[in-house]
Design an enzyme around this catalytic site. Structure first.
Site, PDB file in Angstrom:
ATOM      1  CB  SER A 154      81.232 101.133 -40.667  1.00  0.00           C
ATOM      2  OG  SER A 154      81.345 100.350 -39.705  1.00  0.00           O
ATOM      3  CE1 TYR A 168      84.318 104.968 -38.762  1.00  0.00           C
ATOM      4  CE2 TYR A 168      82.994 103.324 -37.828  1.00  0.00           C
ATOM      5  CZ  TYR A 168      83.915 103.631 -38.920  1.00  0.00           C
ATOM      6  OH  TYR A 168      84.360 102.735 -39.940  1.00  0.00           O
ATOM      7  CE  LYS A 172      83.015 104.766 -42.407  1.00  0.00           C
ATOM      8  NZ  LYS A 172      83.904 104.959 -43.769  1.00  0.00           N
TER       9      LYS A 172
END
Ligand SMILES: NC(=O)c1ccc[n+]([C@@H]2O[C@H](COP(=O)([O-])OP(=O)(O)OC[C@H]3O[C@@H](n4cnc5c(N)ncnc54)[C@H](O)[C@@H]3O)[C@@H](O)[C@H]2O)c1
Length: 302
Positions: A154, A168, A172
């Site tokens: 991402s 998160y 990533k």
């Protein structure tokens, strides 16, 4: 800098290829599966969500051969069973899309993140990707055929963090870093495989990521108090960005899938659309690092 000659590889033939797509039952993964089928590939969906798998197989089978397997990619035994089933059925895997991913819940301050937020998010995004890589890649190398491993990262974390999504973003960043190492090793070992890192982009993505908690296992539930930030729905996030004056055009997930599959077949290392803003941000980040300063982030409101 582009690919070195040593890592350049001829395009992959998608007609008749066999592809495994984790998280292929919904969102971006389903777009990838549809694109693979339209190019004549056989697709295997590996996803944890039974009803979504059934709907995807039913909805996509008119485009080509697709099967679904209910697999939790954090479960090594389940992934090993999946690999055996795929090799028994098809004898090979040419493309592995490590695409399944989750958030860590509602985000919040980094110090409010619980071990279970880390365990769930890293369990799927990092360990799940790692387990599928360790399970499939040795067999793909042994098969000796050209192939591609595509890991979905991402821009959040892969390029720069969104600070309110710290766990998160960290997961990533791990995916991007690992994929780069994977690629170098695939090249230096003289294999016919290459890796790609995929940054979904090109507009807002209306997917199930905003309700990822639907798949959060009970034993990894938050134990402590809420962080004070509940998970945003897609529409809430869109409204927040619109209020901040941001472009809120939605990307078409089938087009995104087509793009990802085309770029994977072309053996592109970075699979990403609309990189101009990112590149400008990365230059500013490099400048900040040169000055020993905190690099700028994605600029979303904290
Ligand atoms: N949506 C975005 O804005 C965005 C942006 C950048 C990157 N991504 C990444 O794209 C990928 C796909 O996400 P999406 O946005 O399509 O969300 P999504 O929720 O629609 O799709 C994710 C899929 O992964 C599956 N999954 C979740 N946990 C699993 C597990 N343990 N084992 C197997 N399957 C599991 C879900 O059932 C779902 O079908 C993720 O890696 C995500 O982090 C999404």
């Amino acid at each position: 800098m582009g690919e070195t000659n040593a890592s350049a590889a001829p395009p992959l033939q998608l007609e008749g290829a066999v592809a495994v797509v984790t998280g292929g039952a919904g969102g971006i993964g389903r777009g990838i599966v549809g694109a693979l089928l339209r190019r004549g590939a056989t697709a295997v969906i590996a996803d944890v969500e039974k009803a979504a798998i059934e709907a995807a197989v039913e909805g996509l089978s008119a485009h080509g051969p697709v099967t679904g397997h209910q697999v939790d990619i954090t479960d090594e035994d389940a992934v090993a069973t999946l690999a055996d089933a795929v090799y028994d059925a098809h004898g090979r895997v040419d493309l592995l899309f490590n695409n399944a991913g989750v958030t860590s819940g509602g985000g919040g301050k980094p110090w409010q993140q619980e071990p279970n937020d880390w365990r769930w998010c890293f369990g799927v995004n990092v360990f799940g990707m790692a387990i599928c890589t360790s399970t499939f890649v040795p067999r793909m190398i042994e098969g000796g055929r050209p192939g591609q491993v595509v890991n979905t990262s991402s821009g959040d974390g892969g390029f720069a963090p969104v600070p309110m999504a710290s766990v998160y973003a960290a997961s990533k960043a791990a995916v991007s870093c690992f994929t780069e190492s994977l690629h170098h090793n695939l090249v230096s070992d003289g294999t016919a495989l290459r890796a790609s890192v995929f940054y979904p982009s090109g507009g807002l993505l209306r997917t199930g990521l905003f309700t990822a908690a639907r798949n959060r296992p009970e034993h990894l539930a938050r134990r402590g108090e809420a962080t004070g930030r509940k998970s945003m729905t897609f529409d809430e996030m869109k409204a927040m960005l619109a209020k901040g004056g941001r472009d809120v055009t939605e990307a078409d997930l089938d087009e995104l899938g087509d793009f990802a599959v085309t770029e994977a077949a072309a053996r592109r290392y970075i699979i990403a659309r609309d990189l101009d803003h990112t590149v400008a941000l990365l230059h500013r980040r490099a400048d900040a690092i040169a000055h020993r300063e905190i690099p700028p982030h994605h600029g979303m409101p904290l």
